[in-house]
Motif scaffolding. Sequence first.
Motif, mmCIF file in Angstrom:
data_model
loop_
_atom_site.group_PDB
_atom_site.id
_atom_site.type_symbol
_atom_site.label_atom_id
_atom_site.label_comp_id
_atom_site.label_asym_id
_atom_site.label_seq_id
_atom_site.Cartn_x
_atom_site.Cartn_y
_atom_site.Cartn_z
ATOM 1 N N LYS A 3 -33.265 -22.836 -16.998
ATOM 2 C CA LYS A 3 -32.359 -22.557 -15.882
ATOM 3 C C LYS A 3 -31.777 -23.851 -15.331
ATOM 4 O O LYS A 3 -30.585 -23.937 -15.038
ATOM 5 C CB LYS A 3 -33.108 -21.811 -14.782
ATOM 6 C CG LYS A 3 -33.414 -20.395 -15.189
ATOM 7 C CD LYS A 3 -34.327 -19.730 -14.208
ATOM 8 C CE LYS A 3 -34.785 -18.402 -14.777
ATOM 9 N NZ LYS A 3 -35.903 -17.855 -14.028
ATOM 10 N N TYR A 7 -27.697 -24.876 -15.359
ATOM 11 C CA TYR A 7 -26.854 -25.243 -14.222
ATOM 12 C C TYR A 7 -26.433 -26.712 -14.270
ATOM 13 O O TYR A 7 -25.355 -27.055 -13.799
ATOM 14 C CB TYR A 7 -27.545 -24.881 -12.902
ATOM 15 C CG TYR A 7 -27.553 -23.394 -12.674
ATOM 16 C CD1 TYR A 7 -26.443 -22.750 -12.147
ATOM 17 C CD2 TYR A 7 -28.639 -22.622 -13.049
ATOM 18 C CE1 TYR A 7 -26.425 -21.375 -11.976
ATOM 19 C CE2 TYR A 7 -28.639 -21.244 -12.881
ATOM 20 C CZ TYR A 7 -27.522 -20.626 -12.342
ATOM 21 O OH TYR A 7 -27.500 -19.271 -12.183
ATOM 22 N N MET B 97 -27.975 -20.116 -8.465
ATOM 23 C CA MET B 97 -28.979 -20.929 -9.158
ATOM 24 C C MET B 97 -30.347 -20.804 -8.493
ATOM 25 O O MET B 97 -31.363 -20.587 -9.163
ATOM 26 C CB MET B 97 -28.547 -22.392 -9.148
ATOM 27 C CG MET B 97 -29.589 -23.316 -9.719
ATOM 28 S SD MET B 97 -29.061 -25.028 -9.625
ATOM 29 C CE MET B 97 -30.379 -25.812 -10.525
#
Lengths: 260, 245
Positions: A3, A7, B97
């Motif tokens: 993750k 990003y 996120m």
Amino acid sequence: MNKILKYSLYDLIRSRWMFFYFGFFLLFTLGLFWLSPDLSKVAISMMNIILILVPLIATMFGLMYFYNSREFTELLLAQPIPRRHIFLGQYLGVAGSLSFSFLLGMGLPFLFHGLFTSAELPLFLTLLVSGVLLSFIFSGISFYIALKNDNRIRGFSLAILVWLMLAVAYDGFFLLLLSYFKDYPLEKPALALSIFNPIDLSRILILLKLDIAALMGFTGAVFKKFMGSQIGMLIAFIALLFWMLLPVLGIRRASSKKDF
Amino acid sequence: MIAIERLHKQFGKNKVLKNLSLSFEQKGTISAILGPNGSGKTTLIKSILGMVLPSQGNIHLFGKNIRGQWQYRDHISYLPQIARFPENLKTAELIAMIKDLRQRPAREEELIRLFDLQAHLQKPLAYLSGGTRQKVNLVLAFMYDNPIYILDEPTAGLDPLAIIRLKELLQEEKQKDKIILLTTHIMSLVDEIADEVVFLLDGHIHFRGSLSDLKSTYSGQAVEQAIANLLRQEQHNRQTSTRLP
């Protein structure tokens, strides 16, 4: 880790530095083709750029990214994820996007010039692999240095010093050593010494593929003499992979002990 | 819920926290951690979050030692002191996120409305002003329903309306039995919302107690005055002790 990587890539791919980097390689490669349509000549010029510039830019960019995202890293450190995932994710994001810009910037002009029909495809692939490996190795080294040094100026100076040593000073030091001990058989020590420099290893990797003895230098010649092109390339490649692993281990270790 | 035992922290030769023992057990309490610059407030907070690793001592959360752990942070909401985010991400992507990292239902939409951030959601974070970034920071900190909130200078850069909304938000969370720790240099905020004060000085707990205790001990009408008296008294003590042979 995936993750964080995802990003970081989102962020980095849109950064204008990545555009510059991509644009630089694109224009430079196109320019070389314009000057000389001969693929192997272009490849040699590209090699010099890859060996000097890719490590420098990966180093600078790794440091800039790390120091600029300090505050955000603190926010991430407060999330329920292990530390090493944060730093490895960020590192892979930086190395990945640098490699992406490099591959695209250099790859597109080669594709336009009929790469797949050319006999130089393996050489070109060797160039690309070296560039990617150097991007990973040097952004890893710079991440490690940044983790160990909170002081930016110190971090930048150290990283530049490492680059300078490996890209420039190493050769001079090497030559000095060779001329000083010229009465002794130097093949084996030289072989061992070149393993300690990823830039030298990449040069050997590319030149063994190019098979131009005149450009190989002492270590390249030794590699060829002792192991032949194939084995020599394999060994140089394995050594480069090892170089890639080293900063990753360093980042893991340093991040687990650091106070933020 | 948070128990800190004999915590020492040393950066090089600089001893920042010295044998600090402290616990926060009372639910529905807002504790203000105060102290002059360099007294160890941020180090204390960061030790609870596992960002600073103690030189000695232990920290337990919900009865478990946090050393080497990371899962426990899922129960803590943290507002960092400086709101700086990846420049090329959009506000909405940043929120996505953090949600992606925590994988739990969040109430970000309500907070985006509260801090009037709708117009900024699709902008890259580099284009937001300092105050707007702090609002985004607040959304990230408050969007999860966690038992513990740790806020480092929550009002930094906020406009008056946002400060009022933040205070309401804090009161609301307090009613929901949360433990809230905050550091601030704005004493009127402490007066208004805090239930107790932990005053750090040179890495020790110099005072801990309710606001009324603080005011009566250091004879001040307001927290600001009481803290000023405390510091004056401390300075006086130091000067007299250095004058002695």
